[in-house]
Design a protein around this motif. Structure first.
Motif, short mmCIF file in Angstrom:
data_model
loop_
_atom_site.label_atom_id
_atom_site.label_comp_id
_atom_site.label_asym_id
_atom_site.label_seq_id
_atom_site.Cartn_x
_atom_site.Cartn_y
_atom_site.Cartn_z
N THR A 82 0.80 -1.22 0.00
CA THR A 82 0.00 0.00 0.00
C THR A 82 0.83 1.27 0.00
O THR A 82 0.30 2.34 -0.28
N ALA A 83 2.12 1.17 0.30
CA ALA A 83 2.98 2.35 0.38
C ALA A 83 3.08 3.07 -0.95
O ALA A 83 3.16 4.30 -0.99
N HIS A 84 3.08 2.35 -2.04
CA HIS A 84 3.20 2.96 -3.36
C HIS A 84 1.98 3.83 -3.67
O HIS A 84 2.11 4.94 -4.20
N GLY A 85 0.80 3.34 -3.33
CA GLY A 85 -0.42 4.12 -3.55
C GLY A 85 -0.45 5.37 -2.70
O GLY A 85 -0.78 6.46 -3.18
N TRP A 86 -0.11 5.24 -1.42
CA TRP A 86 -0.06 6.40 -0.54
C TRP A 86 1.01 7.38 -1.01
O TRP A 86 0.81 8.59 -0.98
N GLY A 87 2.15 6.86 -1.45
CA GLY A 87 3.23 7.71 -1.92
C GLY A 87 2.82 8.58 -3.09
O GLY A 87 3.15 9.77 -3.16
N ARG A 88 2.07 8.01 -4.02
CA ARG A 88 1.58 8.79 -5.16
C ARG A 88 0.64 9.90 -4.70
O ARG A 88 0.68 11.02 -5.22
N GLU A 89 -0.21 9.61 -3.72
CA GLU A 89 -1.12 10.63 -3.20
C GLU A 89 -0.35 11.77 -2.53
O GLU A 89 -0.68 12.94 -2.71
N PHE A 90 0.69 11.43 -1.77
CA PHE A 90 1.48 12.46 -1.10
C PHE A 90 2.28 13.29 -2.09
O PHE A 90 2.45 14.49 -1.90
N GLU A 91 2.78 12.67 -3.15
CA GLU A 91 3.51 13.43 -4.17
C GLU A 91 2.59 14.41 -4.89
O GLU A 91 3.01 15.50 -5.26
N LYS A 92 1.32 14.06 -5.06
CA LYS A 92 0.35 14.99 -5.65
C LYS A 92 0.19 16.23 -4.78
O LYS A 92 -0.10 17.31 -5.28
N LEU A 93 0.37 16.06 -3.46
CA LEU A 93 0.26 17.17 -2.52
C LEU A 93 1.55 17.98 -2.44
O LEU A 93 1.61 18.99 -1.74
N GLY A 94 2.62 17.52 -3.11
CA GLY A 94 3.87 18.26 -3.14
C GLY A 94 4.94 17.76 -2.19
O GLY A 94 6.01 18.35 -2.10
N HIS A 95 4.68 16.68 -1.47
CA HIS A 95 5.66 16.14 -0.54
C HIS A 95 6.69 15.28 -1.28
O HIS A 95 6.43 14.78 -2.37
N ASP A 96 7.87 15.12 -0.68
CA ASP A 96 8.91 14.24 -1.20
C ASP A 96 8.76 12.91 -0.46
O ASP A 96 8.82 12.89 0.78
N VAL A 97 8.57 11.82 -1.18
CA VAL A 97 8.30 10.52 -0.57
C VAL A 97 9.50 9.60 -0.76
O VAL A 97 10.05 9.51 -1.85
N ARG A 98 9.89 8.93 0.31
CA ARG A 98 10.95 7.92 0.27
C ARG A 98 10.40 6.62 0.83
O ARG A 98 9.86 6.58 1.93
#
Length: 86
Positions: A57-73
């Motif tokens: 599920t991390a990949h799906g959440w990561g895409r949502e956070f990147e849409k908000l402008g966050h840097d995801v690792r």
């Protein structure tokens, strides 16, 4: 105090654990959020680094956070245990 620069996330099915830290490493917040509150809370945070264990599920959440402008690792599971210990 300075704003949050990194958020660590422990993903789960219903309840998510979040740990926010300032630039100097001091604790900004520790939160326990439901699935419904999770995205809304992260959307209110300033742009920062969000670290999560790489899982299904991390990949799906990561895409949502990147849409908000966050840097995801996404961190491999083998490297997450040392973070839990300190």
């Amino acid at each position: 105090m300075s704003e949050v620069t990194i958020i660590g996330v422990d993903l789960a099915k219903r309840v998510f654990q979040l740990h926010g830290a300032h630039q100097d490493g001091s604790v900004a917040f520790r939160k326990k959020l439901s699935r419904g509150q999770f995205l809304a809370f992260v959307a209110q945070q300033p742009k920062c680094l969000i670290a999560m264990e790489a899982c299904a599920t991390a990949h799906g959440w990561g895409r949502e956070f990147e849409k908000l402008g966050h840097d995801v690792r996404l961190i491999p599971p083998i490297y997450v245990k040392p973070f839990v210990k300190r």
